[in-house]
Design an enzyme around this catalytic site. Structure first.
Site, short mmCIF file in Angstrom:
data_model
loop_
_atom_site.label_atom_id
_atom_site.label_comp_id
_atom_site.label_asym_id
_atom_site.label_seq_id
_atom_site.Cartn_x
_atom_site.Cartn_y
_atom_site.Cartn_z
N LYS A 65 0.86 -1.19 0.00
CA LYS A 65 0.00 0.00 0.00
C LYS A 65 0.89 1.24 0.00
O LYS A 65 1.66 1.46 0.94
CB LYS A 65 -0.90 0.00 1.24
CG LYS A 65 -1.68 1.31 1.38
CD LYS A 65 -2.52 1.37 2.64
CE LYS A 65 -2.93 2.80 2.92
NZ LYS A 65 -3.77 2.95 4.11
N GLY A 108 -11.20 7.31 6.46
CA GLY A 108 -12.35 8.15 6.75
C GLY A 108 -13.66 7.43 7.04
O GLY A 108 -14.63 8.06 7.44
#
Lengths: 257, 77
Positions: A100, A188
């Protein structure tokens, strides 16, 4: 749902929920939450070994990388050089090619520095990495990442750790519509219904850390996320009814007494 | 004189994970990992900015002024 495995790069995952391993009270709690979430891939960070504390427990003692796939991240990196250094070390640690990439641009918002992100993606792809890229929710930049060879695009829903949920549905749906690689909403997500919404919109997977780790009961929340991701995916595949502006009675009027 | 003897006893002054250390014995990367009880399979080593391949740990000697970084995986999002 049997043939609905999630394919990302050369890997096939059973779960469309990827879980972060940060912010938990202990490794024991991390391991329990991951088990409850049903995730078969988790993100991990690369950091210095504490040479002064030889008995400090290790993440690998609680989460076996042979059973749960590790996705090394570059959290804390603010330029492409730092990110490349981190991921090359991660690859040396156990041959991890799927990574990632996360290049941050600002300490307060942890918003991605997309210029550095694009630069690092290009180099990593050239070096044979399978790069899952944390990025802004800009449809044009997402498309550029795909052109550069990103394995998956991971737009933020809102700032990392904010729990504000999906703030720009229009942009996210444009990214989903344009992409041929998997779209994973990263960052988020605040609660399980946020994950359902992302999956209903057609995201391929979601990546969740704080919403589980910072819940009052992280283990129960992990299970809630497991179910919410499945519900969202099933809803997407089933195709929701059309929205109408007026009522449409469910009971037939024929034979009314 | 005492200082001189001590200097002879120190084989190498290195920096390991940001900490300055004095090594009294000759070390390879592998023996250094053993000294700090680290499992070589669970870490990665960078020597003076260059990643050292796992199969080179035994052959790579630690020299004076070396800057070594040893990393592992921790929890992260």
């Amino acid at each position: 749902m049997k043939n609905d495995a999630f394919r990302v790069g050369n890997k096939i995952l059973k779960s469309r929920l990827i879980v972060g391993t940060g912010k938990y009270k202990s490794f024991k709690e991390t391991a329990k939450a991951i088990k409850a979430s049903g995730a078969d891939m988790v993100t991990v960070a690369v950091r210095r070994v504490n040479i002064l504390d030889k008995k400090k427990p290790l993440l690998t003692d609680f989460i076996d990388p042979k059973k749960i796939k590790y996705l090394p991240n570059t959290a804390g990196c603010f330029n492409s050089e730092e990110a490349l250094r981190t991921l090359r070390l991660a690859r040396e640690m156990g041959g991890w090619k799927m990574v990632k990439l996360e290049v941050l641009g600002d300490k307060k918002t942890l918003y991605p520095n997309m210029i550095e992100t694009l630069k690092a993606t290009k180099i990593l792809v050239k070096e044979g990495f399978k790069v899952l890229v944390y990025c802004s929710d800009d449809p044009l930049l997402a498309r550029e990442l795909e052109h550069l060879g990103a394995t998956a695009i991971m737009p933020l829903a809102s700032p990392i750790g904010s729990g504000l949920g999906i703030q720009n549905k229009i942009n996210l749906s444009l990214i989903i519509k344009n992409a041929k690689v998997p779209i994973i909403v990263d960052a988020g997500i605040g609660t399980s219904s946020d994950a359902t919404i992302a999956m209903e919109m057609g995201c391929d997977a979601v990546l969740v850390n704080s919403a589980i780790a910072k819940a009052n009961n992280p283990i129960l929340m992990a299970e809630a996320f497991k179910n919410s991701v499945i519900a969202g995916r099933q809803t997407f595949l089933a195709g929701r009814m059309q929205k109408l502006f007026y009522a449409d009675a469910s009971s037939p009027t024929k034979g009314l007494i | 004189m005492k200082v001189g003897i001590l200097n002879i006893l120190i084989m190498a002054k290195i920096q390991l994970n940001g900490k300055k250390l004095e090594l009294k014995k000759k070390h390879s990367i592998l023996t250094l990992l053993k000294k700090y009880k680290m499992d070589s399979k669970k870490i990665a080593v960078e020597l003076n900015g260059k990643i050292i391949n796992h199969n080179k740990y035994k052959l790579t000697k630690v020299k004076d002024k070396d800057i070594i970084e040893i990393v592992h995986f921790i929890g992260g999002g």
